[in-house]
Enzyme design. Structure first.
Site, mmCIF file in Angstrom:
data_model
loop_
_atom_site.group_PDB
_atom_site.id
_atom_site.type_symbol
_atom_site.label_atom_id
_atom_site.label_comp_id
_atom_site.label_asym_id
_atom_site.label_seq_id
_atom_site.Cartn_x
_atom_site.Cartn_y
_atom_site.Cartn_z
ATOM 1 N N ASP A 93 23.081 44.513 42.324
ATOM 2 C CA ASP A 93 22.637 43.148 42.511
ATOM 3 C C ASP A 93 21.681 43.152 43.696
ATOM 4 O OD1 ASP A 93 24.236 39.912 43.053
ATOM 5 O OD2 ASP A 93 22.277 40.502 42.280
ATOM 6 N N GLY A 217 23.553 31.536 39.117
ATOM 7 C CA GLY A 217 23.870 30.165 39.511
ATOM 8 C C GLY A 217 25.093 29.585 38.837
ATOM 9 N N ASP A 267 30.113 40.743 35.061
ATOM 10 C CA ASP A 267 30.702 41.439 36.213
ATOM 11 C C ASP A 267 31.587 40.438 36.954
ATOM 12 O OD1 ASP A 267 28.310 40.033 37.769
ATOM 13 O OD2 ASP A 267 29.801 40.737 39.237
ATOM 14 N N CYS A 307 48.475 51.644 29.678
ATOM 15 C CA CYS A 307 47.771 52.294 30.794
ATOM 16 C C CYS A 307 48.748 53.071 31.662
ATOM 17 C CB CYS A 307 47.024 51.250 31.638
ATOM 18 S SG CYS A 307 47.993 50.477 32.937
HETATM 19 C C1 LIG Z 1 31.475 35.072 41.420
HETATM 20 N N1 LIG Z 1 30.404 34.265 40.944
HETATM 21 C C2 LIG Z 1 29.129 34.657 40.994
HETATM 22 N N2 LIG Z 1 28.109 33.847 40.649
HETATM 23 C C3 LIG Z 1 26.980 34.563 40.871
HETATM 24 C C4 LIG Z 1 25.626 34.191 40.747
HETATM 25 C C5 LIG Z 1 24.650 35.115 41.134
HETATM 26 C C6 LIG Z 1 23.235 34.753 41.103
HETATM 27 O O1 LIG Z 1 22.843 33.627 40.743
HETATM 28 N N3 LIG Z 1 22.333 35.673 41.530
HETATM 29 C C7 LIG Z 1 22.719 36.931 41.945
HETATM 30 N N4 LIG Z 1 21.767 37.783 42.337
HETATM 31 N N5 LIG Z 1 24.017 37.326 41.954
HETATM 32 C C8 LIG Z 1 25.001 36.415 41.594
HETATM 33 C C9 LIG Z 1 26.371 36.787 41.708
HETATM 34 C C10 LIG Z 1 26.777 38.151 42.230
HETATM 35 C C11 LIG Z 1 26.942 39.140 41.115
HETATM 36 O O2 LIG Z 1 28.214 38.996 40.597
HETATM 37 C C12 LIG Z 1 27.341 35.840 41.352
HETATM 38 N N6 LIG Z 1 28.704 35.880 41.408
HETATM 39 ZN ZN LIG Z 2 48.658 48.420 32.134
#
Ligand SMILES: CNc1nc2cc3c(=O)[nH]c(N)nc3c(CCO)c2[nH]1
Ligand SMILES: [Zn+2]
Length: 372
Positions: A93, A217, A267, A307
């Site tokens: 990221d 977002g 993720d 697992c």
């Molecule tokens: C846990 N929620 C979440 N919303 C996100 C939203 C964004 C986003 O809008 N832009 C970037 N670059 N990364 C994001 C990430 C980190 C990766 O999980 C987020 N993580």
């Molecule tokens: Zn398990």
């Protein structure tokens, strides 16, 4: 071309798709859940254990590795794959989200973002060009554009200005990114919870020819129905011949609901984070292992899971480890939680192959205890 997306099948019951993402470090089956390894490690897991549970790609983070140990050191180590002994695909990221979650410690300008390190308060500046320089040094197979993840809630005016700057930054990232044969740059669609702004951002970002696109977002504290609604009208605006990545998602229900709407990549820190505070995903719903009811429960964490953790340890033992704050508690619960989500996605892919994803969703929600 650093990556090639192969669309294998679209589920007849839903908008879900089965695919393969070919990268320089191997092929990824989609839809896929990507474990998060922010500081060049998926916390408490060795690369060998990640391979045992069939993790195909992991995430790492530009902001954290820039702050510590420094991207130049990772580059000298031969890049992130070598540094962390992970020879499968990696996605980094851009730091957009992390820098913005630093809150008042940061100042946003057209040029980039000024912020103070969360470690020692030292002043730093990341521009789109700097983010790409760092991601090139780390050497991940998929790299994210430097964007602003607008907070939630945020007023229209702010979100509109922010998405337009994110578009300008995405163009600067593409300009700065030279290593296109080995690293695929993904654009990130913003626009908050506003339909017209999401449409504007999707139009602008997908107009920049890139190998893949993410929806950013979201998963920023909004109610789930609102996230699903934003997906309903945003995913159809994304090209069908390129991977679609929903950032920061998620829990078992969010993964399934995202796949139903045509998302290919996810993720989330949830499985690793809740493991460290003693909670597990199981086929019967969440289990808070430290709960006293498990004191003499000598059955597996999840009787339906095959697992390593579920085959060798009982709830009573895991509860004991959690109560003693033993390191092994984090290791065994993380192992199971990641296995649970990775296995869930394997079953989701099979359900798409069998044109029965909606049936699978209803069965899973019934058992997991989600409202239908
Ligand atoms: C846990 N929620 C979440 N919303 C996100 C939203 C964004 C986003 O809008 N832009 C970037 N670059 N990364 C994001 C990430 C980190 C990766 O999980 C987020 N993580
Ligand atoms: Zn398990």
């Amino acid at each position: 071309m650093a990556i090639r997306y192969e669309l294998i099948k679209v589920c007849k019951q839903t908008g879900a798709r089965l695919g393969k993402l070919h990268t320089p470090h191997g092929v990824i089956d989609t839809p896929i859940f990507m474990p998060v390894g922010t500081q060049a490690t998926v916390k408490a897991m060795t690369p060998e254990e990640l391979k045992e549970i069939e993790a195909q790609i992991i995430l790492s983070n530009t902001y954290h590795l820039y702050i510590r140990p420094g991207h130049d050191i990772v580059k000298k180590a031969g890049g992130l794959h070598k540094f962390m002994n992970w020879d499968r695909p990696i996605l980094t990221d851009s730091g957009g989200y992390q820098v913005f979650s630093l809150g008042p410690l940061r100042k946003i300008k057209e040029e980039g973002v000024e912020f103070r390190s969360h470690l020692d308060g030292s002043k730093h500046f990341i521009s789109p060009e700097k983010a790409i320089e760092i991601e090139n040094a780390l050497g991940a197979d998929i790299i994210m554009a430097f964007d602003e993840c607008a907070p939630y809630p945020a007023d229209r005016e702010y979100v509109k200005n922010s998405l337009e700057r994110t578009t300008r930054w995405a163009k600067r990232c593409k300009e700065a990114h030279k290593n296109t044969d080995n690293q695929a740059l993904f654009g990130i669609i913003q626009g908050g919870m506003y339909k017209d702004l999401r449409e504007q951002s999707a139009r602008e970002i997908t107009a920049i020819d890139l190998p893949g696109y993410a929806i950013g977002g979201l998963s920023v504290g909004e109610p789930k129905p609102l996230m699903y609604e934003v997906l309903d009208y945003t995913v159809p605006l994304m090209p069908s011949d390129k991977p679609r990545y929903l950032m920061g998602v998620g829990s078992p229900d969010d993964l399934i609901e995202g796949v139903l709407r045509g998302i290919d990549m996810f993720d989330c820190v949830l499985p690793t984070r809740i493991a460290r505070n003693g909670t597990a995903f199981t086929s019967g719903g969440k289990v808070v292992v430290r709960n006293a009811i498990y004191q003499e429960d000598f059955t597996p964490l999840d009787p339906e899971c095959d697992c390593y953790t579920c085959r060798n340890y009982t709830k009573a033992y895991l509860r004991h480890l959690v109560k003693c704050n033993e390191i092994l508690a984090s290791r065994l619960l993380t192992y199971h939680n990641l296995y649970f989500l990775i296995n869930l996605m394997k079953n989701v892919r099979q359900a798409i192959m069998d044109d029965r994803l909606m049936d699978f969703r209803n069965e899973f929600f019934e058992k997991f205890g989600y409202e239908k």
